[in-house]
Design a protein around this motif. Structure first.
Motif, mmCIF file in Angstrom:
data_model
loop_
_atom_site.group_PDB
_atom_site.id
_atom_site.type_symbol
_atom_site.label_atom_id
_atom_site.label_comp_id
_atom_site.label_asym_id
_atom_site.label_seq_id
_atom_site.Cartn_x
_atom_site.Cartn_y
_atom_site.Cartn_z
ATOM 1 N N ALA A 1 -51.176 70.237 103.945
ATOM 2 C CA ALA A 1 -52.397 71.005 104.215
ATOM 3 C C ALA A 1 -52.159 72.497 103.980
ATOM 4 N N ALA A 2 -50.998 72.996 104.386
ATOM 5 C CA ALA A 2 -50.678 74.413 104.171
ATOM 6 C C ALA A 2 -50.585 74.725 102.675
ATOM 7 N N CYS A 3 -50.053 73.801 101.903
ATOM 8 C CA CYS A 3 -49.972 74.001 100.456
ATOM 9 C C CYS A 3 -51.352 74.031 99.814
ATOM 10 N N VAL A 4 -52.264 73.201 100.300
ATOM 11 C CA VAL A 4 -53.642 73.208 99.784
ATOM 12 C C VAL A 4 -54.282 74.570 100.076
ATOM 13 N N VAL A 5 -54.108 75.075 101.292
ATOM 14 C CA VAL A 5 -54.644 76.398 101.636
ATOM 15 C C VAL A 5 -53.986 77.463 100.760
ATOM 16 N N GLY A 6 -52.679 77.345 100.545
ATOM 17 C CA GLY A 6 -51.978 78.295 99.689
ATOM 18 C C GLY A 6 -52.509 78.312 98.266
ATOM 19 N N LEU A 7 -52.832 77.148 97.734
ATOM 20 C CA LEU A 7 -53.397 77.084 96.387
ATOM 21 C C LEU A 7 -54.757 77.801 96.332
ATOM 22 N N ARG B 1 -48.197 54.860 112.408
ATOM 23 C CA ARG B 1 -47.789 55.589 113.616
ATOM 24 C C ARG B 1 -47.829 57.084 113.359
ATOM 25 N N ALA B 2 -48.244 57.823 114.360
ATOM 26 C CA ALA B 2 -48.290 59.283 114.269
ATOM 27 C C ALA B 2 -46.974 59.854 114.794
ATOM 28 N N THR B 3 -45.982 59.912 113.939
ATOM 29 C CA THR B 3 -44.690 60.471 114.344
ATOM 30 C C THR B 3 -44.691 61.981 114.131
ATOM 31 N N ALA B 4 -43.765 62.649 114.798
ATOM 32 C CA ALA B 4 -43.663 64.097 114.653
ATOM 33 C C ALA B 4 -43.353 64.475 113.205
ATOM 34 N N ALA B 5 -42.462 63.733 112.577
ATOM 35 C CA ALA B 5 -42.106 64.024 111.186
ATOM 36 C C ALA B 5 -43.313 63.853 110.264
ATOM 37 N N ARG B 6 -44.064 62.792 110.450
ATOM 38 C CA ARG B 6 -45.242 62.546 109.608
ATOM 39 C C ARG B 6 -46.269 63.662 109.783
ATOM 40 N N LEU B 7 -46.524 64.051 111.035
ATOM 41 C CA LEU B 7 -47.489 65.118 111.300
ATOM 42 C C LEU B 7 -47.026 66.448 110.714
ATOM 43 N N LEU B 8 -45.738 66.743 110.819
ATOM 44 C CA LEU B 8 -45.196 67.977 110.264
ATOM 45 C C LEU B 8 -45.319 68.006 108.738
ATOM 46 N N LEU B 9 -45.003 66.898 108.102
ATOM 47 C CA LEU B 9 -45.089 66.836 106.642
ATOM 48 C C LEU B 9 -46.541 66.909 106.163
ATOM 49 N N LEU B 10 -47.454 66.268 106.873
ATOM 50 C CA LEU B 10 -48.876 66.367 106.511
ATOM 51 C C LEU B 10 -49.396 67.788 106.714
ATOM 52 N N ALA B 11 -48.916 68.457 107.753
ATOM 53 C CA ALA B 11 -49.292 69.863 107.963
ATOM 54 C C ALA B 11 -48.779 70.715 106.803
ATOM 55 N N GLY B 12 -47.611 70.377 106.280
ATOM 56 C CA GLY B 12 -47.079 71.089 105.116
ATOM 57 C C GLY B 12 -47.954 70.905 103.889
#
Length: 107
Positions: A97-103, A84-95
């Motif tokens: 992805a942001a960490c990968v960009v940060g690296l 399921r695509a929950t808001a929490a799951r999407l937010l954590l996956l975005a985090g």
């Protein structure tokens, strides 16, 4: 070029994870294609990681490889209604992805 190889290798990680899932669901001859896709993509994915690690630090390369793989694997699972695509799951996956960009920015 190493970063492009690393990102593509991370994407192939998602391919082999999805193929492995399909292999476990298929029966008989229908198992051969996902199993072949799994083997080819896992070899290409880890090979690409090895190539990228020649010029990107090991910890950074591995974290990016896994991060790209987990985000794409989860996205695929949500699109195919396995998860399921929950808001929490999407937010954590975005985090992630942001960490990968940060690296990439700090490396």
């Amino acid at each position: 070029m190493s970063w492009l190889i690393l990102i593509l290798s991370g994407a192939l990680e998602a391919v082999w994870a999805a193929a492995l899932h399909r292999t476990s669901q298929a029966k008989g001859r229908r198992r051969i294609m996902p199993a072949a896709l799994f083997l080819i993509s896992v070899i290409a994915s880890t090979g690409g990681l090895a190539v990228a690690m020649q010029s990107i630090p090991t910890g950074t390369a591995y974290a990016v490889w896994v991060g790209v793989g987990v985000v794409l694997t989860s996205a695929y699972a949500m699109v195919t209604n396995v998860e399921r695509a929950t808001a929490a799951r999407l937010l954590l996956l975005a985090g992630i992805a942001a960490c990968v960009v940060g690296l990439k920015v700090v490396a």
